[in-house]
Design an enzyme around this catalytic site. Sequence first.
Site, PDB file in Angstrom:
ATOM      1  CG  HIS A 110      -2.155  -1.048   1.151  1.00 54.55           C
ATOM      2  ND1 HIS A 110      -2.083  -1.967   1.778  1.00 54.55           N
ATOM      3  CD2 HIS A 110      -3.220  -1.003   0.580  1.00 54.55           C
ATOM      4  CE1 HIS A 110      -3.267  -2.796   1.559  1.00 54.55           C
ATOM      5  NE2 HIS A 110      -4.072  -2.066   0.821  1.00 54.55           N
ATOM      6  CE  LYS A 121      -1.861   0.360  -6.028  1.00 50.71           C
ATOM      7  NZ  LYS A 121      -1.862  -0.485  -7.489  1.00 50.71           N
TER       8      LYS A 121
HETATM    9  N1  USQ Z   1      -8.866  -9.984   6.180  1.00 51.87           N
HETATM   10  C1  USQ Z   1      -9.394 -10.996   6.987  1.00 51.87           C
HETATM   11  N2  USQ Z   1      -9.399 -12.394   6.759  1.00 51.87           N
HETATM   12  C2  USQ Z   1      -8.640 -12.850   5.437  1.00 51.87           C
HETATM   13  C3  USQ Z   1      -8.469 -11.822   4.699  1.00 51.87           C
HETATM   14  C4  USQ Z   1      -8.404 -10.472   5.046  1.00 51.87           C
HETATM   15  O1  USQ Z   1     -10.110 -10.590   8.109  1.00 51.87           O
HETATM   16  O2  USQ Z   1      -8.953 -13.885   5.257  1.00 51.87           O
HETATM   17  C5  USQ Z   1      -9.280  -8.599   6.453  1.00 51.87           C
HETATM   18  C6  USQ Z   1      -7.642  -7.914   6.537  1.00 51.87           C
HETATM   19  O3  USQ Z   1      -7.073  -8.066   7.548  1.00 51.87           O
HETATM   20  C7  USQ Z   1      -8.050  -6.622   5.903  1.00 51.87           C
HETATM   21  C8  USQ Z   1      -9.444  -6.850   5.140  1.00 51.87           C
HETATM   22  O4  USQ Z   1      -9.951  -8.202   5.516  1.00 51.87           O
HETATM   23  O5  USQ Z   1      -8.681  -5.756   7.388  1.00 51.87           O
HETATM   24  C9  USQ Z   1      -9.273  -6.744   3.575  1.00 51.87           C
HETATM   25  O6  USQ Z   1      -8.202  -7.472   3.334  1.00 51.87           O
HETATM   26  P1  USQ Z   1      -8.084  -8.091   1.712  1.00 51.87           P
HETATM   27  O7  USQ Z   1      -6.852  -9.077   1.750  1.00 51.87           O
HETATM   28  O8  USQ Z   1      -9.156  -8.483   0.893  1.00 51.87           O
HETATM   29  O9  USQ Z   1      -7.495  -6.699   1.169  1.00 51.87           O
HETATM   30  P2  USQ Z   1      -6.011  -6.173   1.062  1.00 51.87           P
HETATM   31  O10 USQ Z   1      -4.835  -7.015   1.673  1.00 51.87           O
HETATM   32  O11 USQ Z   1      -6.103  -4.572   1.755  1.00 51.87           O
HETATM   33  O12 USQ Z   1      -5.760  -5.900  -0.247  1.00 51.87           O
HETATM   34  C10 USQ Z   1      -6.599  -5.855  -1.541  1.00 51.87           C
HETATM   35  C11 USQ Z   1      -5.986  -5.985  -2.820  1.00 51.87           C
HETATM   36  C12 USQ Z   1      -5.331  -4.711  -3.049  1.00 51.87           C
HETATM   37  C13 USQ Z   1      -5.946  -3.861  -2.896  1.00 51.87           C
HETATM   38  C14 USQ Z   1      -6.704  -3.588  -1.490  1.00 51.87           C
HETATM   39  C15 USQ Z   1      -7.624  -2.396  -1.213  1.00 51.87           C
HETATM   40  O13 USQ Z   1      -5.288  -7.371  -2.883  1.00 51.87           O
HETATM   41  O14 USQ Z   1      -4.716  -4.992  -4.372  1.00 51.87           O
HETATM   42  O15 USQ Z   1      -5.308  -2.487  -3.175  1.00 51.87           O
HETATM   43  O16 USQ Z   1      -7.503  -4.794  -1.426  1.00 51.87           O
HETATM   44  S1  USQ Z   1      -7.816  -2.097   0.063  1.00 51.87           S
HETATM   45  O17 USQ Z   1      -7.805  -2.953   1.089  1.00 51.87           O
HETATM   46  O18 USQ Z   1      -8.953  -0.886   0.085  1.00 51.87           O
HETATM   47  O19 USQ Z   1      -6.476  -1.324   0.235  1.00 51.87           O
END
Ligand code: USQ
Length: 382
Positions: free
Chosen positions: A182, A185
């Site tokens: 992030h 980005k």
């Molecule tokens: N989470 C859980 N359990 C899981 C997976 C995730 O509780 O099994 C939680 C994470 O801790 C987080 C949230 O769900 O709080 C979102 O996680 P995610 O894995 O769906 O998303 P993230 O890692 O933040 O990244 C994804 C994409 C990335 C994009 C981002 C948008 O992979 O490319 O930029 O979403 S954002 O989340 O708004 O930054």
Amino acid sequence: MRVIILGADGYLGWPTCMYFSAKGHEVVGIDNYFRRQAALELDCEPLIPTPNLTQRARIWKELTGRDIYVHIGDVINYPFLKELFERYRPEVVVHYAEQPSAPYSMIDRDKAAFTVQNNLISTLNVAYAVKEVVPECPIIKIGTMGEYGTPNIDIEEGWIEIEHKGKKDKFLFPRQASSLYHTTKIQDTDMLWFYVRTWGIRVTDLMQGPVYGISTEEADKDERLMPNFHYDEIFGTILNRFVVQAVVGHPLTVYGKGKQIRGYINLKDTLACVYLAALHPPKMGELRIFNQITETFSVLELAEKVQKVGERLGYRVEVKHYENPRVEKEEHYYNPKYTGLRELGLKPHFLTDNVLEKMFKVVEKYKGHINQFAIFRGIKWK
Ligand code: USQ
């Protein structure tokens, strides 16, 4: 219009290629197969085996009669990129060619360095190719809502006016990321803002939340055209993961308290947003930012929705709290603004039980492919 799509083999890239092509635009798709190779290396391949990009383009041509011109190569190789810009002279460029995973960027130093190099140099090269070859070509760049983090104030759409000691000015909204991915980005956005100010190029930065979904109008024509649907801890986003977990009988992996709130978007809406951004470019010398989400949920709310629909379909769905491998606030204020894309014409597909049920049906078909080892390995941020 003639559009170059960088990262054309990805979860968003390939559906975007088809979306533009179906509407009669000339599409050039470029990819270096990073994600395919990383998924193989890390034993976390997508649920549905997808033909390679050249093969997908061939299948698309057979079905629709339309060409998608494919080039395999690396956007961080500037001569390669510049040559393609000179050959095709794009009227819009969509830049998805980044390492997209927060967990991947936190595995070790080498993957951190790769993420920094790949994401920043690719963005730098896109800015240079535009400036040197097609200076009026708008850049559409996928940013992330994660750039803002979870501040204790409302999140504006990219910009904020600040009054300080009696004087006012407009700045990029303050940003504080919670992974190295992030953070790159944020750095991309800063870099593009610098070149917008310096060279007068034009850029739309789409601050997107986690995307979910598997179905698009074009992909539904033939299963070989489906997006690469990841459910693993590294490349899978949360809702896609939860549906697969429910189908395979794995507890839903709620990290920590599960009160983390994010903005979410259906894959179909991602395509519409990128298309709207292409149809309505900003003026020269403008960095335009939209928050690309359609609704917000906490992790627990998503888990409950998946549990409810899963149980109605006959699955026993357990929701389990895992020690959070990430460093993030688990309870926080979250109030982002996201009206800009609606004003441009976006008609959202919301997360209904019906949408979830359709996701379950597709995942069920491929249940035999699910690799349970890829679901949770606990890549720690610390
Ligand atoms: N989470 C859980 N359990 C899981 C997976 C995730 O509780 O099994 C939680 C994470 O801790 C987080 C949230 O769900 O709080 C979102 O996680 P995610 O894995 O769906 O998303 P993230 O890692 O933040 O990244 C994804 C994409 C990335 C994009 C981002 C948008 O992979 O490319 O930029 O979403 S954002 O989340 O708004 O930054």
